[in-house]
Write a protein that holds these residues in place. Structure first.
Motif, PDB file in Angstrom:
ATOM      1  N   GLY A 122      42.292  50.350  36.112  1.00 41.66           N
ATOM      2  CA  GLY A 122      42.563  51.237  37.232  1.00 41.66           C
ATOM      3  C   GLY A 122      42.059  50.685  38.550  1.00 41.66           C
ATOM      4  O   GLY A 122      42.545  51.071  39.625  1.00 41.66           O
ATOM      5  N   ARG A 123      41.092  49.773  38.499  1.00 38.26           N
ATOM      6  CA  ARG A 123      40.550  49.162  39.708  1.00 38.26           C
ATOM      7  C   ARG A 123      41.245  47.843  40.035  1.00 38.26           C
ATOM      8  O   ARG A 123      40.796  47.097  40.913  1.00 38.26           O
ATOM      9  N   GLY A 124      42.317  47.532  39.269  1.00 37.20           N
ATOM     10  CA  GLY A 124      43.120  46.358  39.594  1.00 37.20           C
ATOM     11  C   GLY A 124      42.881  45.128  38.750  1.00 37.20           C
ATOM     12  O   GLY A 124      43.524  44.096  38.955  1.00 37.20           O
ATOM     13  N   HIS A 125      41.987  45.191  37.780  1.00 40.00           N
ATOM     14  CA  HIS A 125      41.736  44.027  36.930  1.00 40.00           C
ATOM     15  C   HIS A 125      42.868  43.870  35.914  1.00 40.00           C
ATOM     16  O   HIS A 125      43.404  44.859  35.397  1.00 40.00           O
ATOM     17  N   ARG A 126      43.195  42.626  35.594  1.00 39.13           N
ATOM     18  CA  ARG A 126      44.238  42.328  34.613  1.00 39.13           C
ATOM     19  C   ARG A 126      43.618  41.518  33.474  1.00 39.13           C
ATOM     20  O   ARG A 126      42.856  40.572  33.710  1.00 39.13           O
ATOM     21  N   PHE A 127      43.961  41.900  32.243  1.00 40.45           N
ATOM     22  CA  PHE A 127      43.339  41.305  31.062  1.00 40.45           C
ATOM     23  C   PHE A 127      44.334  40.452  30.283  1.00 40.45           C
ATOM     24  O   PHE A 127      45.510  40.816  30.154  1.00 40.45           O
ATOM     25  N   LYS A 128      43.831  39.338  29.752  1.00 38.71           N
ATOM     26  CA  LYS A 128      44.662  38.428  28.967  1.00 38.71           C
ATOM     27  C   LYS A 128      44.433  38.605  27.473  1.00 38.71           C
ATOM     28  O   LYS A 128      45.203  38.109  26.664  1.00 38.71           O
ATOM     29  N   HIS A 150      34.840  40.923  33.262  1.00 39.57           N
ATOM     30  CA  HIS A 150      35.445  41.614  34.402  1.00 39.57           C
ATOM     31  C   HIS A 150      34.524  42.722  34.927  1.00 39.57           C
ATOM     32  O   HIS A 150      34.537  43.029  36.127  1.00 39.57           O
ATOM     33  N   GLY A 151      33.726  43.302  34.018  1.00 33.91           N
ATOM     34  CA  GLY A 151      32.740  44.276  34.464  1.00 33.91           C
ATOM     35  C   GLY A 151      31.739  43.649  35.421  1.00 33.91           C
ATOM     36  O   GLY A 151      31.346  44.256  36.430  1.00 33.91           O
ATOM     37  N   TYR A 152      31.335  42.403  35.134  1.00 33.42           N
ATOM     38  CA  TYR A 152      30.424  41.707  36.045  1.00 33.42           C
ATOM     39  C   TYR A 152      31.112  41.408  37.368  1.00 33.42           C
ATOM     40  O   TYR A 152      30.500  41.553  38.451  1.00 33.42           O
ATOM     41  N   LEU A 153      32.380  40.996  37.324  1.00 36.41           N
ATOM     42  CA  LEU A 153      33.107  40.721  38.563  1.00 36.41           C
ATOM     43  C   LEU A 153      33.204  41.969  39.436  1.00 36.41           C
ATOM     44  O   LEU A 153      33.192  41.886  40.670  1.00 36.41           O
ATOM     45  N   GLU A 154      33.296  43.141  38.801  1.00 34.43           N
ATOM     46  CA  GLU A 154      33.429  44.392  39.543  1.00 34.43           C
ATOM     47  C   GLU A 154      32.080  44.938  40.009  1.00 34.43           C
ATOM     48  O   GLU A 154      31.937  45.382  41.155  1.00 34.43           O
ATOM     49  N   TRP A 155      31.087  44.942  39.110  1.00 40.40           N
ATOM     50  CA  TRP A 155      29.822  45.630  39.391  1.00 40.40           C
ATOM     51  C   TRP A 155      28.609  44.717  39.507  1.00 40.40           C
ATOM     52  O   TRP A 155      27.499  45.181  39.769  1.00 40.40           O
ATOM     53  N   GLY A 156      28.787  43.433  39.265  1.00 39.28           N
ATOM     54  CA  GLY A 156      27.647  42.527  39.293  1.00 39.28           C
ATOM     55  C   GLY A 156      26.682  42.814  38.153  1.00 39.28           C
ATOM     56  O   GLY A 156      27.091  43.245  37.064  1.00 39.28           O
ATOM     57  N   GLU A 157      25.397  42.619  38.392  1.00 45.22           N
ATOM     58  CA  GLU A 157      24.391  42.810  37.347  1.00 45.22           C
ATOM     59  C   GLU A 157      24.350  44.249  36.845  1.00 45.22           C
ATOM     60  O   GLU A 157      23.902  44.518  35.723  1.00 45.22           O
ATOM     61  N   ALA A 158      24.842  45.180  37.656  1.00 46.74           N
ATOM     62  CA  ALA A 158      24.835  46.596  37.265  1.00 46.74           C
ATOM     63  C   ALA A 158      25.799  46.884  36.117  1.00 46.74           C
ATOM     64  O   ALA A 158      25.790  48.004  35.588  1.00 46.74           O
ATOM     65  N   VAL A 159      26.588  45.890  35.698  1.00 47.71           N
ATOM     66  CA  VAL A 159      27.431  46.089  34.521  1.00 47.71           C
ATOM     67  C   VAL A 159      26.580  46.482  33.315  1.00 47.71           C
ATOM     68  O   VAL A 159      27.024  47.228  32.426  1.00 47.71           O
TER      69      VAL A 159
END
Length: 613
Positions: free
Chosen positions: A92-98, A108-117
Motif C-alpha cells: 500500500g505504500r508503493g513497495h513491489r515484491f519479487k 523492504h520494511g527496513y527501506l520504509e522504516w529504517g531500524e524501526a522495522v
C-alpha cells in the motif's frame, strides 16, 4: 531458518578476502543445508546458509535492493510471523515484491522504516543489513533472544555471525577465554551480552547494534516493562487463550513438514492440542515426537524433581488429540558416545555441561529431522507462567541470589566442585554471581501500590524471563540447528510475555498451583491426567550403564595426565569418581564427569588460549 555471518572492514575492499568470507559462511552449513550465498560490496561482506521454510524457490540470500543512493543488502535468520500483514502495508505504500518470502518483507520494511522495522516484527529473528547509502551495518535481534547473534569488534570494523564458530573462522578473531569466560561457564548464570570468548559479544535481545566509521552504538527497542493489570481472573484466562490461538495458528505456517515436541507436561500438551485442533480443521494430523530412554518408563524411580515418567502422559495426549505420534527411544551407549558429545560441543561452541540432557536433545532433533523440518516447542512456558519449583520454594523466594541456584547443587551437583582449588580462588564465583544478581534486579520496575511480596515475585519472574530462559533458548536453537531443524517457541511471543508478566502472582497461581492461567486457558483441550500432573523437568536417563560409560571415558582421559583439562579440573576428584563403584555414583559425581569430559573435548576441538590469572 538459516545461518548468517559477515565482515565489515572500513579500511579495505573485501573483494580480496572472499576466501575468508567463504570459510566463515561454511561454518554455518549445519544451520542452512539447502543453499549458500555470499555478497561483497566494498568494505562489507555478507554470508548466508539457508534452511528453506517459506517460499522455497524465492527466498535466496543475501538479498539486496538497489536504490538511487546505493545498495541495501540483507542476511536474515528467523521467521516473521506477521509478514503477510506487513507485506500488505508495504504494498500500500508503493513497495513491489519479487518473491513470497518474509526475508524480502523485512528488507523492504527496513527501506520504509529504517531500524524501526524491528518494532513492527512479530517473530524470532537475527539479521544484518549493510546500508551502502550510509556506509552502515545494522544488526537486529528478536525481543526474547530466540535466535543467537554474536559480534566481534576489530580495529577497523566488526565480524558477526549466528554462532561464535563463524567469527572464529576469521583470523582477526582470537580464540581466547579469560577468567570471566570461565565464570560464565561454571555458574549457570547468563549475563546479557556475554559470549564466553574474549572480545566477543552477543547482540542482546530486543537490541539494535549499528556500526559505521565513527564506531559502534546500541539501541534497546524492547524490554520488559511494568504495567498495571486490570483484567480479572476470567478475563485474564480468556485473553491468554485468545493469544495462544493466534500465536499457534501463525507459527504453524510453513511450506515444509511440521511437528510438535511433546513431553506430556502442561506446556507441550497444550500447544500440541491447539495445533492438532487447528490442523484438524484443514483435514491434517499433527505429527508429535517425544524423547524416551530404554527401560525408563518400566523402571522409573521418582525423586524430588521428577515424580513421574513422561511416556504415559505423552501417550494420553497423543490419543486424545489424535496426533501421528512417535517416541524416540535412546540407549545409554548413544547418550555417552564421544562422537555425540563432540557434535553437541560443536553445536554450542562451548562445553555447556548438561551432559545426557544435551545429548538426548541433539539425538531427538536428529531423529525428528528425518520426518519434519519445523517443530513447535513448549519452551519458556515455565518462565512465562511460573512453573518451576523455585517459584514456590520459600527459601528460593527470599534468597538474595538467582532463585534457580538455591537448590541447584542439591538437584544437579556442584558445577564448580570439580575445579582446581587454586582456580576456584581466582574465579571467586560467589562474588561473580552476587554482582550478576544485583545487575539483574536493578532495572525491575515496581508498580505503584505493589506489595512487597508481589514485587519480590515480579523480580523472580523478571530474572527467569531475562536470564534463565536465555540459557534454554540458546540450547534449543543450537541443538536443533546443528541438524537443520527449525524449532519455534510459541510461548515466547512478546505479546503473551508482556501480558502474563504483568499479571500479579496471585493470578498466576490463583489455585495454589504452578501455571494456573495456562492450565485453565487450555483445560478444554487436555487429558485429565495432564491437567492434574505436577511439573516435571526435561528428562534425564536413570540407567546406571550411562554412568559406567562415563567412568570408562574418564579413565581414558586420566591416562593422559598432561592434558590441558587438568589445568582447570581437579584430577583427584575425577579419579575418585571414575573408580567408584557404579551404584555409589552420586548426581554430583556424574555431573562432574560430564563436565570434565565436555571440557576436555572442547579444549581438543577449539584449542582456545586459556588465561587463568
Amino acid at each position: 531458518m538459516c545461518g548468517i555471518t559477515g565482515w565489515v572492514s572500513f579500511d579495505r575492499d573485501l573483494a580480496a578476502s572472499a576466501e575468508t568470507l567463504d570459510a566463515m559462511t561454511e561454518t554455518m552449513s549445519c544451520r542452512g543445508p539447502d543453499d549458500r550465498g555470499t555478497w561483497i560490496g566494498g568494505p562489507a561482506g555478507l554470508g548466508h546458509r539457508r534452511l528453506a521454510i517459506i517460499d522455497l524457490p524465492g527466498g535466496r540470500q543475501p538479498m539486496s535492493e538497489e536504490t538511487p543512493e546505493g545498495t541495501v543488502a540483507l542476511v536474515y535468520s528467523g521467521e516473521a510471523y506477521n509478514f503477510t500483514e506487513l507485506r500488505r502495508e508495504l504494498t500500500g505504500r508503493g513497495h513491489r515484491f519479487k518473491t513470497d518470502s518474509d526475508t524480502e518483507v523485512v528488507l523492504h520494511g527496513y527501506l520504509e522504516w529504517g531500524e524501526a522495522v524491528a518494532e513492527r516484527l512479530n517473530g524470532m529473528y537475527a539479521f544484518a543489513i549493510w546500508d551502502a547509502r550510509r556506509d552502515k551495518l545494522v544488526m537486529i535481534r528478536d525481543r526474547m533472544g530466540i535466535k543467537p547473534f554474536y559480534y566481534y569488534e576489530t580495529p577497523d570494523g566488526v565480524l558477526f555471525g549466528s554462532e561464535p564458530k563463524a567469527i572464529l573462522a576469521n583470523p582477526l578473531a582470537r580464540s581466547r577465554v579469560t577468567l570471566d569466560g570461565l565464570r560464565e561457564l561454571f555458574t549457570f548464570v547468563k549475563t546479557p551480552g556475554h559470549a564466553v570468548w574474549d572480545g566477543m559479544h552477543e547482540v542482546e535481545p530486543g537490541t539494535v547494534v549499528t556500526v559505521d566509521r565513527t564506531g559502534l552504538r546500541r539501541h534497546v527497542y524492547w524490554q520488559l516493562e511494568t504495567r498495571p493489570h486490570t483484567d480479572d481472573r476470567d478475563a485474564s484466562i480468556a485473553r491468554v487463550r485468545e493469544l495462544l490461538d493466534d500465536i499457534v495458528r501463525r507459527q504453524l505456517v510453513s511450506d515444509v513438514p511440521r511437528c510438535t515436541l511433546l513431553s506430556g507436561g502442561l506446556d507441550s500438551s497444550a500447544m500440541t492440542a491447539l495445533a492438532a485442533r487447528m490442523l484438524g480443521e484443514q483435514g491434517e494430523r499433527v505429527r508429535s515426537f517425544a524423547v524416551d530412554f530404554v527401560g525408563q518408563a518400566e523402571n522409573f524411580v521418582a525423586d524430588e524433581l521428577r515424580l513421574t515418567p513422561d511416556t504415559p502422559f505423552v501417550h494420553d495426549v497423543a490419543r486424545e488429540s489424535g496426533t501421528d505420534h512417535r517416541d524416540i527411544v535412546l540407549d545409554s551407549n548413544a547418550l555417552a558416545d564421544p562422537e555425540v558429545r563432540a557434535r553437541v560441543i560443536r553445536a554450542r561452541d562451548i562445553p555447556a555441561g548438561l551432559g545426557d540432557m544435551d545429548a538426548s536433545l541433539y539425538l531427538l532433533f536428529k531423529a525428528i529431522r528425518e520426518h519434519s523440518t519445523v517443530a513447535l516447542s513448549g519452551e519458556s512456558a515455565d518462565e512465562v507462567f511460573g512453573g518451576y519449583l523455585q517459584f514456590f520454594d520459600e527459601e528460593a523466594r527470599k534468597a538474595d541470589t538467582f532463585p534457580w541456584l538455591v537448590r541447584f547443587q542439591q538437584h544437579f551437583g556442584d558445577d564448580a566442585g570439580v575445579l582446581r582449588k587454586d582456580l576456584t580462588a581466582s574465579l571467586d564465583l560467589g562474588a561473580y554471581i552476587a554482582d550478576s544478581y544485583q545487575q539483574a534486579i536493578a532495572g525491575v520496575q515496581r508498580l505503584e501500590g505493589e506489595s512487597d511480596f508481589e514485587f519480590r515475585m515480579r523480580k523472580i519472574c523478571h530474572q527467569h524471563l531475562t536470564r534463565f530462559v536465555r540459557v534454554l533458548l540458546d540450547r534449543k536453537d543450537r541443538a536443533s540447528m546443528a541438524v537443520g531443524l527449525e524449532v519455534r517457541v510459541p510461548f515466547c511471543d512478546h505479546r503473551l510475555v508482556e501480558y502474563v508478566y504483568n499479571t500479579p502472582w496471585s493470578l498466576k497461581s490463583f489455585d495454589g498451583r504452578e501455571k494456573s492461567l495456562l492450565r485453565e486457558a487450555t483445560a478444554d483441550l487436555l487429558p485429565r491426567s495432564v491437567y492434574d500432573r505436577v511439573k516435571s523437568p526435561y528428562p534425564s536417563t536413570q540407567d546406571p550403564k550411562y554412568a559406567i560409560a562415563l567412568q570408562e571415558h574418564a579413565k581414558e582421559l586420566l591416562s593422559r595426565p598432561s592434558h590441558q583439562v587438568f589445568d582447570v579440573i581437579d584430577a583427584g576428584l575425577v579419579e575418585r569418581a571414575a573408580f567408584r563403584d557404579a551404584p555409589q555414583i552420586s548426581q554430583a559425581s556424574r555431573r562432574g564427569l560430564e563436565r570434565t569430559l565436555d571440557l576436555a573435548l572442547w579444549l581438543d576441538m577449539y584449542k582456545p588460549e586459556l588465561v587463568l590469572s
